[in-house]
Design a protein around this motif. Structure first.
Motif, PDB file in Angstrom:
ATOM      1  N   VAL A 113      77.792  31.769  39.900  1.00 35.70           N
ATOM      2  CA  VAL A 113      77.345  31.473  41.262  1.00 35.70           C
ATOM      3  C   VAL A 113      78.545  31.155  42.148  1.00 35.70           C
ATOM      4  O   VAL A 113      78.622  31.587  43.307  1.00 35.70           O
ATOM      5  CB  VAL A 113      76.337  30.311  41.268  1.00 35.70           C
ATOM      6  CG1 VAL A 113      75.788  30.091  42.676  1.00 35.70           C
ATOM      7  CG2 VAL A 113      75.172  30.593  40.307  1.00 35.70           C
ATOM      8  N   ALA A 114      79.515  30.423  41.603  1.00 34.18           N
ATOM      9  CA  ALA A 114      80.718  30.104  42.364  1.00 34.18           C
ATOM     10  C   ALA A 114      81.538  31.357  42.642  1.00 34.18           C
ATOM     11  O   ALA A 114      82.135  31.494  43.715  1.00 34.18           O
ATOM     12  CB  ALA A 114      81.556  29.075  41.610  1.00 34.18           C
TER      13      ALA A 114
ATOM     14  N   VAL B 102      88.587  29.315  44.565  1.00 33.60           N
ATOM     15  CA  VAL B 102      88.706  28.608  43.282  1.00 33.60           C
ATOM     16  C   VAL B 102      90.074  27.945  43.236  1.00 33.60           C
ATOM     17  O   VAL B 102      91.104  28.640  43.212  1.00 33.60           O
ATOM     18  CB  VAL B 102      88.527  29.573  42.096  1.00 33.60           C
ATOM     19  CG1 VAL B 102      88.757  28.850  40.777  1.00 33.60           C
ATOM     20  CG2 VAL B 102      87.134  30.200  42.124  1.00 33.60           C
ATOM     21  N   PRO B 103      90.149  26.611  43.229  1.00 34.22           N
ATOM     22  CA  PRO B 103      91.423  25.909  43.395  1.00 34.22           C
ATOM     23  C   PRO B 103      92.197  25.670  42.109  1.00 34.22           C
ATOM     24  O   PRO B 103      93.202  24.956  42.128  1.00 34.22           O
ATOM     25  CB  PRO B 103      90.982  24.577  44.011  1.00 34.22           C
ATOM     26  CG  PRO B 103      89.642  24.321  43.390  1.00 34.22           C
ATOM     27  CD  PRO B 103      89.005  25.677  43.222  1.00 34.22           C
TER      28      PRO B 103
ATOM     29  N   PRO C 191      82.441  21.564  34.364  1.00 30.85           N
ATOM     30  CA  PRO C 191      82.627  20.552  35.409  1.00 30.85           C
ATOM     31  C   PRO C 191      83.367  21.086  36.625  1.00 30.85           C
ATOM     32  O   PRO C 191      83.025  20.770  37.774  1.00 30.85           O
ATOM     33  CB  PRO C 191      83.435  19.456  34.696  1.00 30.85           C
ATOM     34  CG  PRO C 191      84.131  20.162  33.573  1.00 30.85           C
ATOM     35  CD  PRO C 191      83.168  21.210  33.122  1.00 30.85           C
ATOM     36  N   GLU C 192      84.396  21.904  36.390  1.00 34.57           N
ATOM     37  CA  GLU C 192      85.210  22.409  37.495  1.00 34.57           C
ATOM     38  C   GLU C 192      84.443  23.385  38.376  1.00 34.57           C
ATOM     39  O   GLU C 192      84.567  23.378  39.611  1.00 34.57           O
ATOM     40  CB  GLU C 192      86.498  23.053  36.955  1.00 34.57           C
ATOM     41  CG  GLU C 192      86.320  24.360  36.195  1.00 34.57           C
ATOM     42  CD  GLU C 192      85.913  24.224  34.732  1.00 34.57           C
ATOM     43  OE1 GLU C 192      85.031  23.405  34.425  1.00 34.57           O
ATOM     44  OE2 GLU C 192      86.463  24.976  33.901  1.00 34.57           O
ATOM     45  N   TRP C 193      83.596  24.199  37.760  1.00 34.35           N
ATOM     46  CA  TRP C 193      82.834  25.195  38.522  1.00 34.35           C
ATOM     47  C   TRP C 193      81.710  24.540  39.320  1.00 34.35           C
ATOM     48  O   TRP C 193      81.376  24.988  40.418  1.00 34.35           O
ATOM     49  CB  TRP C 193      82.286  26.263  37.581  1.00 34.35           C
ATOM     50  CG  TRP C 193      83.351  27.133  36.982  1.00 34.35           C
ATOM     51  CD1 TRP C 193      83.825  27.082  35.706  1.00 34.35           C
ATOM     52  CD2 TRP C 193      84.092  28.154  37.651  1.00 34.35           C
ATOM     53  NE1 TRP C 193      84.809  28.023  35.528  1.00 34.35           N
ATOM     54  CE2 TRP C 193      84.993  28.703  36.704  1.00 34.35           C
ATOM     55  CE3 TRP C 193      84.078  28.677  38.946  1.00 34.35           C
ATOM     56  CZ2 TRP C 193      85.874  29.737  37.024  1.00 34.35           C
ATOM     57  CZ3 TRP C 193      84.947  29.710  39.268  1.00 34.35           C
ATOM     58  CH2 TRP C 193      85.831  30.219  38.319  1.00 34.35           C
ATOM     59  N   LEU C 194      81.128  23.499  38.786  1.00 33.53           N
ATOM     60  CA  LEU C 194      80.096  22.765  39.532  1.00 33.53           C
ATOM     61  C   LEU C 194      80.692  22.130  40.782  1.00 33.53           C
ATOM     62  O   LEU C 194      80.059  22.105  41.849  1.00 33.53           O
ATOM     63  CB  LEU C 194      79.458  21.701  38.633  1.00 33.53           C
ATOM     64  CG  LEU C 194      78.516  22.248  37.556  1.00 33.53           C
ATOM     65  CD1 LEU C 194      78.264  21.199  36.475  1.00 33.53           C
ATOM     66  CD2 LEU C 194      77.201  22.711  38.172  1.00 33.53           C
TER      67      LEU C 194
ATOM     68  N   LEU D 298      81.099  24.785  43.432  1.00 33.46           N
ATOM     69  CA  LEU D 298      79.812  25.092  44.059  1.00 33.46           C
ATOM     70  C   LEU D 298      79.466  24.097  45.156  1.00 33.46           C
ATOM     71  O   LEU D 298      79.054  24.483  46.259  1.00 33.46           O
ATOM     72  CB  LEU D 298      78.692  25.092  43.005  1.00 33.46           C
ATOM     73  CG  LEU D 298      78.445  26.381  42.233  1.00 33.46           C
ATOM     74  CD1 LEU D 298      77.255  26.201  41.310  1.00 33.46           C
ATOM     75  CD2 LEU D 298      78.215  27.538  43.182  1.00 33.46           C
ATOM     76  N   GLU D 299      79.607  22.815  44.863  1.00 30.09           N
ATOM     77  CA  GLU D 299      79.259  21.799  45.851  1.00 30.09           C
ATOM     78  C   GLU D 299      80.188  21.877  47.063  1.00 30.09           C
ATOM     79  O   GLU D 299      79.763  21.670  48.206  1.00 30.09           O
ATOM     80  CB  GLU D 299      79.316  20.404  45.227  1.00 30.09           C
ATOM     81  CG  GLU D 299      78.689  19.335  46.098  1.00 30.09           C
ATOM     82  CD  GLU D 299      78.474  18.041  45.349  1.00 30.09           C
ATOM     83  OE1 GLU D 299      79.399  17.205  45.349  1.00 30.09           O
ATOM     84  OE2 GLU D 299      77.392  17.869  44.772  1.00 30.09           O
ATOM     85  N   THR D 300      81.443  22.225  46.821  1.00 25.42           N
ATOM     86  CA  THR D 300      82.412  22.319  47.917  1.00 25.42           C
ATOM     87  C   THR D 300      82.099  23.487  48.848  1.00 25.42           C
ATOM     88  O   THR D 300      82.077  23.337  50.073  1.00 25.42           O
ATOM     89  CB  THR D 300      83.836  22.472  47.357  1.00 25.42           C
ATOM     90  OG1 THR D 300      84.149  21.321  46.565  1.00 25.42           O
ATOM     91  CG2 THR D 300      84.850  22.607  48.475  1.00 25.42           C
TER      92      THR D 300
END
Length: 482
Positions: A146-147, A175-176, A228-231, A234-236
Motif C-alpha cells: 500500500v505504501a 520511502v525514507p 513497523p517502518e512501512w506502517l 503509510l500514516e505519513t
C-alpha cells in the motif's frame, strides 16, 4: 479484550475475489466473536461458496446477498474473479459499479456504525459519508504494498512520476529508508495493465486512490512486528490514522471435507511420506502458469527428486480457453514421487501435515501466513499484482527464497526449479530458511497477538466520536504500545 459494554455494528464489503473475501471473513469472525454485529456483504454465489463458520461463533455475523446485474462481456453466473480469465475481470468491475444505488439502499436499511470497504468499491466512502456513516478502507495487501502505491492524489490525477514499468523497479521517493523492496521488471510488466483504463473506465490505481482518500481511516493486514517502518510511511503519506489488523491467521473450520473421501486419500499419501520431506506446490485460486512455465515447473519437480504434492489450476472459469497441460508422460514417470491434484484440495490441512517441509508459492499473503503459521519454509514464484512486493519483503527479511529468473521476462528453467527446491528443503545452505520459518511462526500465527490487534481496532471504532486530531494521536499511541 476491548473493555466496553457498548457493541457496534460494522458492515464489511470485500472485492469479489476469494483471495480478498477469505481474510475479510477472518476479520469478520474475530469482530463477531467479541459480540459486535457484523453484516458481511457479497454476491449470492460467493456467500454460498464460503465455508461454514465454527459452531461456537456468536450469532452476530450475518451475510447479506447483493445480486450482480448482468453486463455485456461478463459470462452468466460469473460473480467472482475465480470464475473468469484475467482479461474478463474488467467486466466484473462494471457489474460491481452498477451496484452503487442498490448498495446505498442496503446500507441505509442496515444503518451501521461503520462500513469497511475494499479497493474496487471506490464509491462506498462518499455514499457512507452522505448517510452519516463512518468508513474504513481495508487492504488485504500488506503495508509495504500500500505504501509502494503512494499517496492518493497522484494515483487519482494520473500525475505519478512513475510512467513506465522500469520506474517501479526502484523504491519510491517517499520511502525514507534504505530498502530492496520494489518490483522486478517481469513482475510489474505482468501487472502494468492496472495503470491503463479498462472497460470499466476506472483503472485500479484510481480505485485505490479514491478509496484511500475518502475513508476515515485505513486498516491494513499487517503487524508492527513485521512492518513497523512501512506502517509509519503509510500514516505519513496519507495523513490519517492507519491501523494494522494483524496477520489474520486462519482458524480451521468445522468442515465436512475433513472427513471426505478426497481428503482421506490425500492424507493417506501424506502419511506415508517422511517428516518434512514433501514440497507443497500451489499458486492460489487465480494465478495460473503459462504453458512454458508449467513445463519447466513439472520437469524441475521431477528433476529435484523430492516428493511433492501439487495443486494445479489449469483454467480460470469456463470461459478460459488458454488451457495448459503437463508434459507428456510426467504423471506416469512421477507416480511414485508425487501427486498432482487438479480439483479441490484443503490447503490448511495439507500445510498442517507433518510431512510437508516447504511450500512453493506465488507469494499471495494469505498463503504466506498459512505456511508460516505451520512453520513451512517458503520458495517464492510470483506471477502478478502484489506478489512481487510480498516476495521482496520476505527476501529482505530472510523469510523466503525466490526462484532465480530472467530479470526481463521472468522465465526460469527446470534446473533452477530443482536447485531452488533442494536448497530450501534439504541443503545446509538453505537451513536458514527452514529455521526462519520456525522462528517467525509466532509472529504470524499467535492467537493472543492477533486478538490484541483486533482489540486495538475496536477501541478506535468505539472512540470514533473524538476529534480527528486526537484520533491520529491515539493511533500512534497504539502503535508504540504494540
Amino acid at each position: 479484550m476491548a473493555n466496553t459494554d457498548e457493541k457496534i455494528h460494522v458492515v464489511m464489503f470485500p472485492w469479489l475475489a476469494f483471495g480478498h473475501v477469505t481474510p475479510w471473513l477472518e476479520l469478520a469472525k474475530l469482530l463477531a466473536a467479541k459480540g459486535h454485529k457484523i453484516s458481511f456483504i457479497s454476491t449470492p454465489t460467493i456467500i454460498d461458496r464460503l465455508p461454514k463458520p465454527p459452531s461456537n461463533l456468536p450469532s452476530t455475523l450475518h451475510f447479506v446477498k447483493l445480486q450482480l446485474p448482468q453486463v455485456e462481456g461478463l459470462p452468466q453466473d460469473a460473480e467472482a474473479t475465480i470464475d473468469l480469465p484475467a482479461n474478463k475481470v474488467q467486466y466484473l468491475k462494471i457489474a460491481l459499479d452498477k451496484l452503487q444505488e442498490p448498495f446505498a439502499k442496503v446500507l441505509e436499511s442496515l444503518d451501521p456504525d461503520w462500513i469497511f470497504y475494499d479497493f474496487a468499491q471506490y464509491w462506498v466512502g462518499p455514499i457512507a459519508a452522505h448517510l452519516g456513516i463512518k468508513s474504513s478502507f481495508f487492504s488485504i495487501c500488506i503495508a509495504a504494498m500500500v505504501a509502494f502505491l503512494g499517496p492518493p492524489s497522484p494515483l487519482i490525477d494520473g500525475d505519478d512520476s512513475r510512467k513506465k514499468p522500469e520506474d517501479f523497479t526502484i523504491p519510491p521517493k517517499w520511502v525514507p529508508f534504505q530498502t530492496t523492496v520494489a518490483y522486478k521488471y517481469y513482475d510489474i510488466k505482468n501487472s502494468f495493465d492496472c495503470v491503463e483504463d479498462d472497460a470499466s473506465g476506472v483503472n485500479d490505481l484510481i480505485r485505490w486512490g479514491l478509496s484511500m482518500q475518502s475513508c476515515d481511516f485505513i486498516a491494513v493486514r499487517s503487524s508492527f512486528e513485521i512492518e513497523p517502518e512501512w506502517l509509519q510511511v503509510l500514516e505519513t503519506i496519507h495523513e490519517k490514522p492507519v491501523f494494522p489488523v494483524g496477520q489474520l491467521p486462519p482458524v480451521e473450520y468445522e468442515l465436512e471435507e475433513k472427513h471426505s473421501d478426497a481428503w482421506s486419500s490425500m492424507k493417506k499419501w501424506l502419511d506415508f511420506q517422511d517428516k518434512s520431506s514433501v514440497v507443497y506446490v500451489a499458486f492460489g485460486s487465480e494465478a495460473k502458469p503459462s504453458q512454458a512455465q508449467l513445463t519447466e515447473l513439472a520437469l524441475g519437480l521431477e528433476l529435484s527428486g523430492l516428493p511433492f504434492f501439487w495443486v494445479l489450476r489449469t483454467r480460470r472459469g469456463i470461459d478460459d480457453t488458454d488451457l495448459i497441460e503437463l508434459p507428456p508422460g510426467f504423471e506416469e514417470r512421477t507416480r511414485g514421487q508425487g501427486v498432482v491434484c487438479t480439483t479441490w484440495a484443503p490447503q490448511l490441512m495439507i500445510l498442517a501435515h507433518e510431512s510437508i517441509g516447504g511450500f512453493l508459492t506465488h507469494s499471495g499473503w494469505s498463503s504466506v501466513v498459512e505456511a508460516l503459521t505451520f512453520q513451512k519454509a517458503l520458495i517464492l514464484l510470483t506471477f502478478y499484482s502484489d506478489q512481487g512486493i510480498n516476495a521482496r519483503v520476505l527476501e529482505e527479511k530472510k523469510i523466503g527464497y525466490s526462484l532465480p529468473r530472467n530479470e526481463l521476462d521472468g522465465s526460469f528453467t527446470r534446473d533452477s526449479v530443482a536447485e531452488s527446491l533442494r536448497l530450501v528443503m534439504v541443503s545446509e545452505e538453505g537451513k536458514m530458511y527452514r529455521d526462519k520459518a520456525k522462528d517467525v511462526s509466532g509472529l504470524f500465527g499467535d492467537r493472543d497477538r492477533q486478538d490484541r490487534y483486533v482489540d486495538n481496532v475496536l477501541i478506535y471504532l468505539e472512540k470514533s466520536s473524538t476529534s480527528q486530531e486526537s484520533q491520529v494521536i491515539f493511533s500512534r499511541e497504539l502503535s508504540s504500545a504494540c
